[in-house]
Write a protein that holds these residues in place. Structure first.
Motif, PDB file in Angstrom:
ATOM      1  N   SER A  85      10.493   5.640  78.306  1.00  0.00           N
ATOM      2  CA  SER A  85       9.272   4.632  78.414  1.00  0.00           C
ATOM      3  C   SER A  85       9.781   3.561  79.461  1.00  0.00           C
ATOM      4  O   SER A  85       9.143   3.310  80.417  1.00  0.00           O
ATOM      5  CB  SER A  85       9.051   3.599  77.397  1.00  0.00           C
ATOM      6  N   ARG A  86      11.143   3.306  79.534  1.00  0.00           N
ATOM      7  CA  ARG A  86      11.618   2.297  80.401  1.00  0.00           C
ATOM      8  C   ARG A  86      11.693   3.096  81.795  1.00  0.00           C
ATOM      9  O   ARG A  86      11.460   2.122  82.878  1.00  0.00           O
ATOM     10  CB  ARG A  86      13.049   1.762  80.030  1.00  0.00           C
ATOM     11  N   ILE A  87      12.019   4.060  81.880  1.00  0.00           N
ATOM     12  CA  ILE A  87      12.016   4.847  83.041  1.00  0.00           C
ATOM     13  C   ILE A  87      10.523   5.012  83.783  1.00  0.00           C
ATOM     14  O   ILE A  87      10.278   4.705  84.699  1.00  0.00           O
ATOM     15  CB  ILE A  87      12.486   6.133  83.221  1.00  0.00           C
ATOM     16  N   LEU A  88       9.754   5.363  83.079  1.00  0.00           N
ATOM     17  CA  LEU A  88       8.171   5.435  83.351  1.00  0.00           C
ATOM     18  C   LEU A  88       7.679   4.271  84.030  1.00  0.00           C
ATOM     19  O   LEU A  88       7.196   4.110  84.879  1.00  0.00           O
ATOM     20  CB  LEU A  88       7.488   5.879  82.329  1.00  0.00           C
ATOM     21  N   GLN A 108      11.287  21.189  70.660  1.00  0.00           N
ATOM     22  CA  GLN A 108      12.153  20.381  69.806  1.00  0.00           C
ATOM     23  C   GLN A 108      12.088  19.050  70.216  1.00  0.00           C
ATOM     24  O   GLN A 108      11.723  18.137  69.530  1.00  0.00           O
ATOM     25  CB  GLN A 108      13.557  20.736  69.892  1.00  0.00           C
ATOM     26  N   ASP A 109      11.688  18.706  71.531  1.00  0.00           N
ATOM     27  CA  ASP A 109      11.581  17.341  72.088  1.00  0.00           C
ATOM     28  C   ASP A 109      10.262  16.639  71.773  1.00  0.00           C
ATOM     29  O   ASP A 109      10.053  15.588  71.292  1.00  0.00           O
ATOM     30  CB  ASP A 109      11.485  17.582  73.627  1.00  0.00           C
ATOM     31  N   LEU A 110       9.286  17.494  71.491  1.00  0.00           N
ATOM     32  CA  LEU A 110       7.953  16.996  71.167  1.00  0.00           C
ATOM     33  C   LEU A 110       8.122  16.556  69.599  1.00  0.00           C
ATOM     34  O   LEU A 110       7.220  15.794  69.192  1.00  0.00           O
ATOM     35  CB  LEU A 110       6.774  18.072  71.217  1.00  0.00           C
ATOM     36  N   LEU A 111       8.795  17.581  68.823  1.00  0.00           N
ATOM     37  CA  LEU A 111       9.075  17.381  67.464  1.00  0.00           C
ATOM     38  C   LEU A 111       9.999  15.966  67.244  1.00  0.00           C
ATOM     39  O   LEU A 111       9.638  15.378  66.113  1.00  0.00           O
ATOM     40  CB  LEU A 111       9.698  18.487  66.701  1.00  0.00           C
ATOM     41  N   GLU A 112      10.637  15.449  68.222  1.00  0.00           N
ATOM     42  CA  GLU A 112      11.376  14.412  68.054  1.00  0.00           C
ATOM     43  C   GLU A 112      10.215  13.007  68.286  1.00  0.00           C
ATOM     44  O   GLU A 112      11.029  11.812  68.330  1.00  0.00           O
ATOM     45  CB  GLU A 112      12.690  14.538  68.785  1.00  0.00           C
ATOM     46  N   LYS A 113       9.314  13.253  69.150  1.00  0.00           N
ATOM     47  CA  LYS A 113       8.384  12.173  69.158  1.00  0.00           C
ATOM     48  C   LYS A 113       7.067  12.171  68.359  1.00  0.00           C
ATOM     49  O   LYS A 113       6.558  13.100  68.227  1.00  0.00           O
ATOM     50  CB  LYS A 113       7.976  12.263  70.666  1.00  0.00           C
ATOM     51  N   SER A 114       6.725  11.027  68.159  1.00  0.00           N
ATOM     52  CA  SER A 114       5.551  11.065  67.251  1.00  0.00           C
ATOM     53  C   SER A 114       4.293  10.863  68.287  1.00  0.00           C
ATOM     54  O   SER A 114       4.252  10.592  69.247  1.00  0.00           O
ATOM     55  CB  SER A 114       5.502   9.562  66.549  1.00  0.00           C
ATOM     56  N   VAL A 115       2.993  11.073  67.633  1.00  0.00           N
ATOM     57  CA  VAL A 115       1.837  11.071  68.389  1.00  0.00           C
ATOM     58  C   VAL A 115       1.531   9.697  69.059  1.00  0.00           C
ATOM     59  O   VAL A 115       1.384   9.610  70.235  1.00  0.00           O
ATOM     60  CB  VAL A 115       0.608  11.327  67.420  1.00  0.00           C
ATOM     61  N   GLU A 116       2.169   8.779  68.485  1.00  0.00           N
ATOM     62  CA  GLU A 116       1.814   7.309  68.926  1.00  0.00           C
ATOM     63  C   GLU A 116       2.792   7.212  70.074  1.00  0.00           C
ATOM     64  O   GLU A 116       2.449   6.669  71.246  1.00  0.00           O
ATOM     65  CB  GLU A 116       2.113   6.459  67.748  1.00  0.00           C
ATOM     66  N   LEU A 118       3.891   9.447  71.817  1.00  0.00           N
ATOM     67  CA  LEU A 118       3.358  10.329  73.197  1.00  0.00           C
ATOM     68  C   LEU A 118       2.404   9.744  73.741  1.00  0.00           C
ATOM     69  O   LEU A 118       1.969   9.847  74.937  1.00  0.00           O
ATOM     70  CB  LEU A 118       3.087  11.954  72.625  1.00  0.00           C
ATOM     71  N   ARG A 119       1.419   9.172  73.133  1.00  0.00           N
ATOM     72  CA  ARG A 119       0.338   8.440  73.446  1.00  0.00           C
ATOM     73  C   ARG A 119       0.876   7.215  74.512  1.00  0.00           C
ATOM     74  O   ARG A 119       0.218   6.784  75.543  1.00  0.00           O
ATOM     75  CB  ARG A 119      -0.638   7.743  72.361  1.00  0.00           C
ATOM     76  N   GLU A 120       1.857   6.496  74.325  1.00  0.00           N
ATOM     77  CA  GLU A 120       2.317   5.443  74.873  1.00  0.00           C
ATOM     78  C   GLU A 120       2.838   5.976  76.122  1.00  0.00           C
ATOM     79  O   GLU A 120       2.677   5.360  77.252  1.00  0.00           O
ATOM     80  CB  GLU A 120       3.647   4.610  74.057  1.00  0.00           C
ATOM     81  N   LEU A 121       3.602   6.964  76.092  1.00  0.00           N
ATOM     82  CA  LEU A 121       3.990   7.684  77.414  1.00  0.00           C
ATOM     83  C   LEU A 121       2.911   7.984  78.374  1.00  0.00           C
ATOM     84  O   LEU A 121       3.131   8.075  79.395  1.00  0.00           O
ATOM     85  CB  LEU A 121       5.021   9.006  77.040  1.00  0.00           C
ATOM     86  N   LYS A 122       2.039   8.741  77.587  1.00  0.00           N
ATOM     87  CA  LYS A 122       0.701   9.017  78.335  1.00  0.00           C
ATOM     88  C   LYS A 122       0.373   7.770  79.286  1.00  0.00           C
ATOM     89  O   LYS A 122      -0.305   7.816  80.355  1.00  0.00           O
ATOM     90  CB  LYS A 122      -0.405   9.348  77.611  1.00  0.00           C
ATOM     91  N   ASN A 123       0.178   6.720  78.391  1.00  0.00           N
ATOM     92  CA  ASN A 123      -0.190   5.258  79.176  1.00  0.00           C
ATOM     93  C   ASN A 123       0.554   4.831  80.219  1.00  0.00           C
ATOM     94  O   ASN A 123       0.249   4.215  80.879  1.00  0.00           O
ATOM     95  CB  ASN A 123      -0.440   4.289  78.075  1.00  0.00           C
ATOM     96  N   LEU A 124       1.830   5.268  80.188  1.00  0.00           N
ATOM     97  CA  LEU A 124       2.665   5.125  81.271  1.00  0.00           C
ATOM     98  C   LEU A 124       2.979   6.247  82.457  1.00  0.00           C
ATOM     99  O   LEU A 124       3.820   6.363  83.157  1.00  0.00           O
ATOM    100  CB  LEU A 124       4.128   4.883  80.613  1.00  0.00           C
ATOM    101  N   LYS A 125       1.715   6.961  82.414  1.00  0.00           N
ATOM    102  CA  LYS A 125       1.535   7.983  83.276  1.00  0.00           C
ATOM    103  C   LYS A 125       2.349   9.249  83.188  1.00  0.00           C
ATOM    104  O   LYS A 125       2.405  10.125  84.078  1.00  0.00           O
ATOM    105  CB  LYS A 125       1.757   7.274  84.757  1.00  0.00           C
ATOM    106  N   LEU A 126       2.922   9.549  82.012  1.00  0.00           N
ATOM    107  CA  LEU A 126       3.205  10.827  81.725  1.00  0.00           C
ATOM    108  C   LEU A 126       1.881  11.771  81.760  1.00  0.00           C
ATOM    109  O   LEU A 126       1.157  11.673  80.844  1.00  0.00           O
ATOM    110  CB  LEU A 126       3.919  10.931  80.533  1.00  0.00           C
ATOM    111  N   GLY A 164      -3.306  13.245  73.909  1.00  0.00           N
ATOM    112  CA  GLY A 164      -3.888  13.738  75.249  1.00  0.00           C
ATOM    113  C   GLY A 164      -3.146  13.903  76.386  1.00  0.00           C
ATOM    114  O   GLY A 164      -3.406  13.618  77.502  1.00  0.00           O
ATOM    115  N   VAL A 165      -2.077  14.231  76.139  1.00  0.00           N
ATOM    116  CA  VAL A 165      -1.209  14.642  77.147  1.00  0.00           C
ATOM    117  C   VAL A 165      -1.187  15.960  77.366  1.00  0.00           C
ATOM    118  O   VAL A 165      -0.764  17.046  76.644  1.00  0.00           O
ATOM    119  CB  VAL A 165       0.630  14.404  76.969  1.00  0.00           C
ATOM    120  N   PRO A 166      -1.885  16.866  78.705  1.00  0.00           N
ATOM    121  CA  PRO A 166      -1.940  17.928  78.874  1.00  0.00           C
ATOM    122  C   PRO A 166      -0.628  18.798  79.005  1.00  0.00           C
ATOM    123  O   PRO A 166       0.364  18.236  79.518  1.00  0.00           O
ATOM    124  CB  PRO A 166      -2.593  18.130  80.360  1.00  0.00           C
TER     125      PRO A 166
END
Ligand code: SF4
Length: 294
Positions: A85-88, A108-116, A118-126, A164-166
């Motif tokens: 998040s900091r990098i984004l 595995q990386d997806l399983l280590e992150k929650s939906v919430e 991932l949503r925050e990362l999307k809001n940071l333009k992932l 919502g991350v493609p």
């Protein structure tokens, strides 16, 4: 002097050819897949934030109009949530015209992150995650030491979907040899139907000397597929697909026949074209009328 430092060979998806590439991680945190030799010489690590920050600030002064950034190496999605998040956030601040950040991820990386998260990362333009699943068959995944089951892949992908991350999914044509071609095609189609990705890319297996997969083919434990058998495997997989709206590409240099289609819209025409080419055993291009404009 160009302010971006790269360590070792850099790999990126073909669609990121025009993106600025920043190496946020070195290597692959898994690094065990039997067919992959890309990061064997690198020990995985996440780069120090301060080091990356200096590089980002320096490059932003030279390229302030950058719109797309790809974070290398093998799976920058392995970066823990807070740091990613900091990098984004830093990228957004440094590049005012930034539209999208993309990266490779492992299931595995997806399983280590929650939906919430991932949503925050999307809001940071992932804006897209390139996810190599390679196969949907439990037996093949075990054989290639992917480190996850089809169920785990489906769960991880579902988190990205909910956030919502493609997803751009990669599958490897010919990975199970002639012995496993039907299972590989059928089970992969069935896992893809569960994931329902936005993008699907198919690569033809090119074995890398020094890897276990290369040895298996060389020693005759697996039989390589001929170009026509590779096309038949694609046909079996496409036949089993039932996707909502997926851009399907098999146009990597390693593919014998370039394919571009939107599934499910073009499915029947694509099957007919594959049948035609397989029957004639004649190389050609599947980029006919209905497939243009992608
Ligand atoms: S996860 Fe990807 S980069 Fe890592 S070893 Fe497997 S195929 Fe290679």
């Amino acid at each position: 002097m160009y302010p971006v430092k790269y360590e070792g060979d850099i790999y990126r998806p073909p669609s990121e050819a025009k993106s600025l590439i920043l190496q946020a991680t070195i290597g692959c945190s898994h690094n065990r897949c039997t067919f992959c030799g890309m990061y064997k010489r690198k020990k995985f690590r996440v780069r120090e934030f301060e080091e990356l920050e200096k590089e980002i600030i320096a490059v932003s002064q030279m390229m302030p109009r950058t719109r797309r950034i790809f974070l290398a190496d093998g799976n920058a999605l392995a970066i823990p949530f807070e740091l990613l998040s900091r990098i984004l956030q830093l990228l957004q601040d440094a590049f005012p015209k930034l539209e999208r950040v993309s990266l490779y991820g492992n299931p595995q990386d997806l399983l280590e992150k929650s939906v919430e998260q991932l949503r925050e990362l999307k809001n940071l333009k992932l804006g897209i995650i390139y996810l190599g699943i390679e196969s949907g068959s439990a037996a093949v995944l075990k054989e290639i030491r992917k480190g996850v089951t089809p169920q785990q892949i489906a769960e991880g992908a579902s988190r990205a979907k909910q956030a919502g991350v493609p997803l751009s999914i990669t599958v490897i044509n010919g990975l199970a040899g002639l012995e496993g071609t039907e299972e590989h095609a059928g089970e992969t189609a069935s896992l893809l139907n569960k994931i329902d990705p936005e993008y699907l890319g198919l690569l033809s297996l090119m074995t890398v000397p020094g890897t276990t997969t290369h040895r298996c083919f060389k020693e005759g434990l697996l039989t390589p597929l001929s170009p026509w058998e590779l096309l038949k495997e694609i046909r079996m997989m496409v036949e089993g697909l039932s996707l909502t709206n997926c851009v399907f590409r098999a146009n990597h240099a390693s593919n014998y026949l370039p394919i571009k289609a939107v599934l499910s819209r073009d499915k029947e025409q694509l099957l007919a074209e594959l049948d035609r080419v397989i029957a004639k055993k004649a190389p050609g291009s599947l980029k006919s009328e209905y497939l243009r404009g992608l």
